[in-house]
Structure formats: structure tokens, C-alpha cells
Scaffold this motif. Structure first.
Motif, short mmCIF file in Angstrom:
data_model
loop_
_atom_site.label_atom_id
_atom_site.label_comp_id
_atom_site.label_asym_id
_atom_site.label_seq_id
_atom_site.Cartn_x
_atom_site.Cartn_y
_atom_site.Cartn_z
N GLY A 21 0.80 -1.20 0.00
CA GLY A 21 0.00 0.00 0.00
C GLY A 21 0.83 1.25 0.00
O GLY A 21 2.06 1.21 0.11
N SER A 22 0.14 2.38 -0.12
CA SER A 22 0.79 3.69 -0.06
C SER A 22 -0.06 4.67 0.73
O SER A 22 0.03 5.87 0.55
CB SER A 22 1.03 4.22 -1.48
N SER A 23 -0.91 4.10 1.62
CA SER A 23 -1.81 4.94 2.41
C SER A 23 -2.09 4.26 3.74
O SER A 23 -1.64 3.13 3.99
CB SER A 23 -3.14 5.16 1.67
N LEU A 24 -2.87 4.92 4.58
CA LEU A 24 -3.21 4.35 5.87
C LEU A 24 -4.17 3.18 5.74
O LEU A 24 -4.24 2.33 6.64
CB LEU A 24 -3.82 5.42 6.77
N PHE A 25 -4.91 3.10 4.64
CA PHE A 25 -5.86 1.99 4.45
C PHE A 25 -5.12 0.65 4.50
O PHE A 25 -5.50 -0.26 5.25
CB PHE A 25 -6.59 2.14 3.12
N GLY A 26 -4.09 0.51 3.68
CA GLY A 26 -3.34 -0.74 3.66
C GLY A 26 -2.66 -1.03 4.98
O GLY A 26 -2.56 -2.18 5.41
N ALA A 27 -2.16 0.02 5.65
CA ALA A 27 -1.49 -0.16 6.93
C ALA A 27 -2.46 -0.73 7.96
O ALA A 27 -2.13 -1.66 8.71
CB ALA A 27 -0.94 1.18 7.42
N ARG A 28 -3.67 -0.18 7.99
CA ARG A 28 -4.66 -0.65 8.97
C ARG A 28 -5.14 -2.07 8.65
O ARG A 28 -5.38 -2.88 9.55
CB ARG A 28 -5.84 0.32 9.02
N LEU A 29 -5.30 -2.37 7.37
CA LEU A 29 -5.74 -3.71 7.00
C LEU A 29 -4.66 -4.74 7.36
O LEU A 29 -4.97 -5.79 7.95
CB LEU A 29 -6.03 -3.77 5.50
N ALA A 30 -3.41 -4.47 7.03
CA ALA A 30 -2.33 -5.39 7.37
C ALA A 30 -2.25 -5.59 8.87
O ALA A 30 -2.04 -6.71 9.36
CB ALA A 30 -1.01 -4.87 6.82
N ALA A 31 -2.41 -4.51 9.62
CA ALA A 31 -2.36 -4.60 11.08
C ALA A 31 -3.51 -5.45 11.61
O ALA A 31 -3.33 -6.30 12.49
CB ALA A 31 -2.40 -3.20 11.69
N ALA A 32 -4.71 -5.25 11.08
CA ALA A 32 -5.88 -5.98 11.56
C ALA A 32 -5.78 -7.47 11.26
O ALA A 32 -6.25 -8.31 12.04
CB ALA A 32 -7.15 -5.41 10.93
N LEU A 33 -5.16 -7.82 10.13
CA LEU A 33 -5.05 -9.22 9.72
C LEU A 33 -3.79 -9.89 10.23
O LEU A 33 -3.61 -11.10 10.03
CB LEU A 33 -5.10 -9.33 8.19
N GLY A 34 -2.90 -9.12 10.87
CA GLY A 34 -1.64 -9.71 11.35
C GLY A 34 -0.74 -10.16 10.24
O GLY A 34 -0.11 -11.23 10.30
N LEU A 35 -0.64 -9.33 9.18
CA LEU A 35 0.17 -9.67 8.01
C LEU A 35 1.31 -8.67 7.85
O LEU A 35 1.21 -7.52 8.29
CB LEU A 35 -0.69 -9.65 6.75
N PRO A 36 2.39 -9.06 7.18
CA PRO A 36 3.44 -8.10 6.85
C PRO A 36 2.89 -6.99 5.95
O PRO A 36 1.92 -7.20 5.21
CB PRO A 36 4.49 -8.95 6.11
N TYR A 37 3.55 -5.83 6.00
CA TYR A 37 3.10 -4.66 5.26
C TYR A 37 4.26 -4.08 4.47
O TYR A 37 5.34 -3.86 5.01
CB TYR A 37 2.54 -3.62 6.23
#
Length: 326
Positions: free
Chosen positions: A167-183
Motif C-alpha cells: 500500500g501507499s496509504s493508511l488503508f493498507g497499513a490498517r488492513l495489514a495490522a488488523a489481519l496480522g500480516l506483513p506490510y
């Protein structure tokens, strides 16, 4: 290397060259990268772009994996809204079966092209809104078979191909964090939200069985050469090419016209897109890379080098490997 390093291959078709030349150069670079100690070799999905040949991303990944033996190969990334999760699971399940423990699946929600391209793919722009649900569906298809499961990825089920959110925004950061995935943050061309996105990702991270701790990939451009002057010349040519792509659909501009555009607000935008770029002889590049890793706290570095020829690109990665392993 101080941190693991991934090469992002833009599969650039250079003026006077062919797509076959591009693919041959990718094989050559991946084989050298394996010997030089790079951890991963990634391609990004793009469509309808005359100078980028990575549209069939999974096919290229298989081609490179088959020509190498240890380096991890994957996507940086597959644009999931362009595909059904089942098809992606089948493609990458096939790759993971052929090349066990070597395949990565980075996922993005951008289209990788324009509206005309979306129509040609028979996709709707609103498909991106389902990205979180599609990631979960894909993750389930690659996971163990569940009781009562009616749709299976064959191959794919049980392969548990590692997923990375791009990602290049907070959307991808929050999704990765919620799913416990690398970002992985695309700061090599969209740097604006880098530090805030990484802060949010780490602050909101929910541990998962596969990833008890957050894991950050941060991307930058690198143009290393044997001398400072040569590296600056390479970088200047890349900037000229970028402004040409913005104004004439990928066609090169005469140097005088390109330089005039670089001095304009449009040129300032191009320079800002490449804010995180290391340019210079090996010592200079090492210092710039170290500063970037310190700034981001990255667990892994992603490097892109859109050098104007395949030879200068390979030399850039060779010099980078030398200084990072010194």
C-alpha cells in the motif's frame, strides 16, 4: 546485509529493446541477485503500459523461479481487484507446489492501469472496495481445508503461500495490522504517507500465529554506479524518462523539453515521487540506504532501479550488494 533486501523488477522495456530482451535481462539479474545475497525477487502487476512488461505477473514469477534455485520470488504485487481470489489462489498454489517455500504473494488494491484497462479486464472500479473481504477469501483458499468447504483451490489448498499487504496509504497499513500480516509500503513512488502509515501499522498490529510481530517492507530507489558523476547521469535520464511518460503516454521527450518540464511544477511532482532515492558511488549509496532503514525501522528493504539500460541496472544492484555485505 544489515537487513534483508528484495529487488522489485519493473520489467522495463527500454527504447530499441524488445519484451523478450526484458525477460532475458530479468532472468540474468535474478540469477546474479541470488549469488549476491538478495532475499527476494518481485514483480508488480501493470497493464496497458508500453514500457512495463509485467502484466502476466504469475507467469513471470514462475519463469524466474524456474531459472533460479534459492531466492524467493513473488509479487510486489498482484492487484487483487483485477482477479477473483480463487484464480489467484490456483495460480500461486501452483507456483508454491512447483517451488516449495520460495513463493511470496504481495497484494495491492490499485488497478495497475487506467479505466480503459479495467473495462478490458471486465472489472468494475468499485471492485477495490471489496479488497479486505477478497484478502480473507484468498487467505482461506490457501489455508487448510475446512469441514464443509465447497470450493477449493486445486492446487492451492493447504499451501499457505505467505501474504503481504502492499500500500501507499493508511488503508493498507490498517488492513495489514488488523489481519496480522506483513506490510510493504510503496515509498519508491508514493512517499507522502510513509512514516504515518508505518506508525499506524505498528501501533494497531494484531499478532497472528504466522506473524506474532509486525513486519515492515519499505521501498526506495537506488542508482549506484562506479562514480558519483555516472550515477547522477543515470538518475537524470530516469527523471527525463518519467516526465516523458507523464506527458506523452510513455514516449521519450528530447532532453531539452524534458529538462524544461523538470523545472516546472510537474517536474517537481516527479522529483517528490522519488524522494526516497539513493544516488551515487557505493559509499554514498550505502549511507543513504542506512539513513532510510534507520528512518523507517524497516525489517526488510525493497529496492527498485529503473536504470536506463539493463547493464547499468545490473551494475547498480551489484554495487549495492557489495556495500551492504561489506
Amino acid at each position: 546485509m544489515a537487513v534483508p533486501v528484495t529487488i522489485l523488477d519493473l520489467a522495463t522495456v527500454h527504447p530499441g529493446g524488445s519484451v523478450k530482451d526484458t525477460f532475458d535481462a530479468s532472468v540474468d539479474l535474478a540469477q546474479h541477485a541470488e549469488r549476491w545475497g538478495y532475499r527476494r525477487y518481485w514483480f508488480a502487476e501493470h497493464h496497458n503500459m508500453p514500457t512495463i512488461a509485467s502484466s502476466a505477473t504469475a507467469v513471470l514469477i514462475g519463469h524466474i523461479a524456474g531459472a533460479t534455485s534459492t531466492i524467493r520470488v513473488g509479487s510486489g504485487g498482484v492487484m487483487l481487484p483485477n482477479h477473483s481470489p480463487l484464480v489467484v489462489a490456483e495460480q500461486f498454489g501452483t507456483l508454491a507446489t512447483l517451488y516449495p517455500d520460495r513463493i511470496d504473494l504481495g497484494l495491492g488494491r490499485a488497478p495497475g492501469g487506467d479505466l480503459a484497462m479495467l473495462r478490458a479486464l471486465r472489472r468494475d472500479p468499485s471492485a477495490a472496495e471489496a479488497f479486505p473481504q477478497d484478502v480473507l477469501e484468498l487467505q482461506a483458499l490457501l489455508g487448510p481445508e475446512r469441514p464443509g468447504q465447497t470450493v477449493r483451490a486445486v492446487p492451492g489448498t493447504g499451501t499457505e503461500v505467505p501474504l503481504i499487504i502492499l500500500g501507499s496509504s493508511l488503508f493498507g497499513a490498517r488492513l495489514a495490522a488488523a489481519l496480522g500480516l506483513p506490510y510493504a509500503f510503496a515509498s519508491h513512488f508514493a512517499p507522502a504517507a510513509l512514516l504515518e502509515a508505518l506508525r499506524v501499522y505498528r501501533a494497531e498490529y494484531r499478532p497472528s500465529p504466522a506473524h506474532p510481530e509486525p513486519y515492515v517492507f519499505a521501498a526506495m530507489n537506488v542508482f549506484a554506479a562506479d562514480s558519483e558523476d555516472e550515477a547522477r547521469t543515470l538518475f537524470t535520464q530516469v527523471l527525463r524518462d518519467r516526465v516523458g511518460q507523464l506527458t506523452r503516454r510513455g514516449l521519450p521527450l528530447p532532453d531539452r523539453d524534458a529538462d524544461a518540464l523538470l523545472a516546472s511544477p510537474a517536474g517537481a511532482q516527479v522529483r517528490e515521487m522519488m524522494r526516497y532515492t539513493a544516488v551515487g558511488a557505493p559509499g554514498t549509496v550505502r549511507s543513504e540506504v542506512d539513513r532510510f532503514v534507520e528512518l523507517t525501522g524497516a525489517d526488510e528493504l525493497v529496492v527498485a532501479s529503473a536504470a536506463p539500460t539493463n547493464e547499468t541496472r545490473r551494475r547498480s544492484y551489484e554495487l549495492l550488494a557489495e556495500v551492504l555485505t561489506a
